[in-house]
Design an enzyme around this catalytic site. Structure first.
Site, PDB file in Angstrom:
ATOM      1  N   PHE A 147      11.533  53.624  30.536  1.00 56.79           N
ATOM      2  CA  PHE A 147      10.250  53.369  31.230  1.00 56.79           C
ATOM      3  C   PHE A 147       9.714  54.697  31.173  1.00 56.79           C
ATOM      4  CE2 PHE A 147       6.936  53.618  34.124  1.00 56.79           C
ATOM      5  CZ  PHE A 147       6.254  52.327  34.109  1.00 56.79           C
ATOM      6  N   ASP A 232      12.114  63.177  30.102  1.00 60.39           N
ATOM      7  CA  ASP A 232      11.179  62.696  30.859  1.00 60.39           C
ATOM      8  C   ASP A 232      11.539  62.755  32.514  1.00 60.39           C
ATOM      9  OD1 ASP A 232       9.372  60.948  32.340  1.00 60.39           O
ATOM     10  OD2 ASP A 232       9.354  59.468  30.563  1.00 60.39           O
ATOM     11  N   LYS A 261       3.733  62.649  38.579  1.00 57.87           N
ATOM     12  CA  LYS A 261       4.010  62.222  39.836  1.00 57.87           C
ATOM     13  C   LYS A 261       3.983  63.280  41.115  1.00 57.87           C
ATOM     14  CE  LYS A 261       6.183  57.874  38.548  1.00 57.87           C
ATOM     15  NZ  LYS A 261       5.277  57.068  38.725  1.00 57.87           N
TER      16      LYS A 261
END
Length: 408
Positions: A147, A232, A261
């Site tokens: 993801f 990531d 984030k």
């Protein structure tokens, strides 16, 4: 005299969203109105312990005083210039973020998906300008069950049919291999490979932690074959796993690290591509950009986030409380939990399907004042703010135990 606006309750607010909001989310039926630390409060005043923390966007809790102060201070001075001009906050942000990650240069963006897209562009440019891959033939190797976002390019290499179905045609240039499989990865890498892009821990897949040695193996393979290692760390980074970056558990330094984030402190969207100089130096003016990327408000908040991490306090908290989380979940195996994976303050918990789906367990926990989120069938994710106390964490685990016992 104008009458005061009537306050709508949770049920009415949820109904009001239905005809005017795109249905791309299926949130739990809780309407949050206020929050502080590890706690949120709905419009009726009911309090809930937040054990999701915005998928790690709220690593430092809701409205951390140092971050709120930094935002207020910057709001009174300057919020946006675009990158048409310099601003007085950006240099310090980039300097300290590079130092925190052990890398050289920063490409500031806004969202995690933007960081991933930017890294793909940079990797392709590096492949053509530095590695000598023929034009338009560069490939990027990725892992199944990944993801990395939801743009059309990113879903092109997703294996989640819900993310892909109906959104083609897809972008070429990607090779998908099983996660945690070095032999499959090596077989996929060739002279056209610009980069290997992976999550050090797969979040959306259910907090999947690879075998010891996998990340070091990816680093060795990419170095030997002359391609980039892009990690990531948008969910796994910035303290979540007990280290600043999850790759540090294996002493690995990638060529490129993607952050987002938590970098915005739960206040503004901030992301970044952080890389070795020879990688990001391939970009020239006009080849890539973002109006809001590197804006002074984002840089001020991001710098305050880095200051919190520079102390090491939150990494230590995640490591120490991670033991409490792991031990608590281990005690529930066979008591409604069939398995779990955890690192630091991050866990994927597989619930016995006979007790309920992940969604059903999440709703039951919500009714008992604990907020989590499901993923993939009967798996729930736990990712409390790194500010959570041991008492709060144990309380959440006891609530989970009670919910599972009642379901049985």
């Amino acid at each position: 005299m104008t009458a005061p606006a009537r306050t709508r309750d949770s049920a009415e607010l949820i109904r009001a969203e239905e005809p005017v909001l795109a249905h791309n989310y299926h949130p739990l039926p809780v309407v949050v109105a206020r929050a502080e630390g590890a706690w949120v409060e709905d419009v009726e005043g009911r309090r809930y312990l937040d054990m999701l923390a915005g998928y790690s966007a709220l690593n430092f809790g809701h409205r951390h005083p140092a971050l709120i102060e930094a935002a207020h201070r910057q709001l009174d001075r300057l919020t946006l210039t675009s990158r048409a001009f310099h601003n007085d906050r950006l240099a310090e942000f980039a300097e300290r973020l590079a130092a925190l990650t052990g890398l050289d240069m920063v490409l500031p963006m806004n969202t995690g998906a933007e960081a991933v897209e930017s890294a793909i562009k940079v990797a392709r440019k590096w492949a053509y300008d530095v590695k000598g891959v023929p034009a338009d033939r560069a490939t990027v190797v990725v892992a199944a069950e990944n993801f990395h976002g939801r743009t059309t390019t990113i879903v092109s290499f997703s294996t989640d049919e819900t993310a892909r179905s109906g959104f083609g045609p897809f972008t070429p240039g990607f090779r998908i291999v099983p996660y945690n499989d070095l032999a499959a990865l090596e077989a996929a890498v060739d002279e056209t490979t610009a980069a290997v892009l992976i999550e050090p821990i797969q979040g959306e897949a259910g907090v999947v932690v690879p075998d010891d040695g996998y990340l070091a193996g990816v680093r060795e393979l990419t170095r030997r074959t002359g391609c980039l290692f892009i990690a990531d760390e948008i969910q796994s980074g910035l303290g979540r796993t007990g280290r600043t970056l999850a790759v540090e558990h294996e002493g690995v330094v990638p060529d490129v690290v993607l952050l987002g984030k938590a970098l915005g402190g739960g206040i503004v969207p901030v992301s970044a591509v952080v890389a070795h100089r020879e990688v990001l130096s391939v970009l020239r003016p006009g080849e890539h950009g973002s109006t809001f990327g590197g804006n002074p408000l984002a840089a001020a908040v991001g710098t305050a986030v880095i200051e919190l991490l520079e102390t090491g306090e939150f990494q230590r908290r995640a490591q120490e409380l991670g033991v409490v989380l792991r031990d608590g979940l281990a005690s529930l195996v066979g008591q409604g939990v069939v398995g779990f994976r955890a690192r630091g303050l991050w866990a994927g918990v597989d619930i016995d399907p006979a007790i309920g789906t992940g969604r059903e367990i999440s709703e039951r926990l919500m009714r008992e004042g604990v907020l989590v989120k499901d993923t993939h069938g009967s798996t729930i994710r736990l990712a409390p703010p790194l500010t959570v106390t041991e008492q709060e964490l144990r309380s959440a685990l006891k609530t989970l135990e009670a919910v599972l016992a009642h379901g049985a």
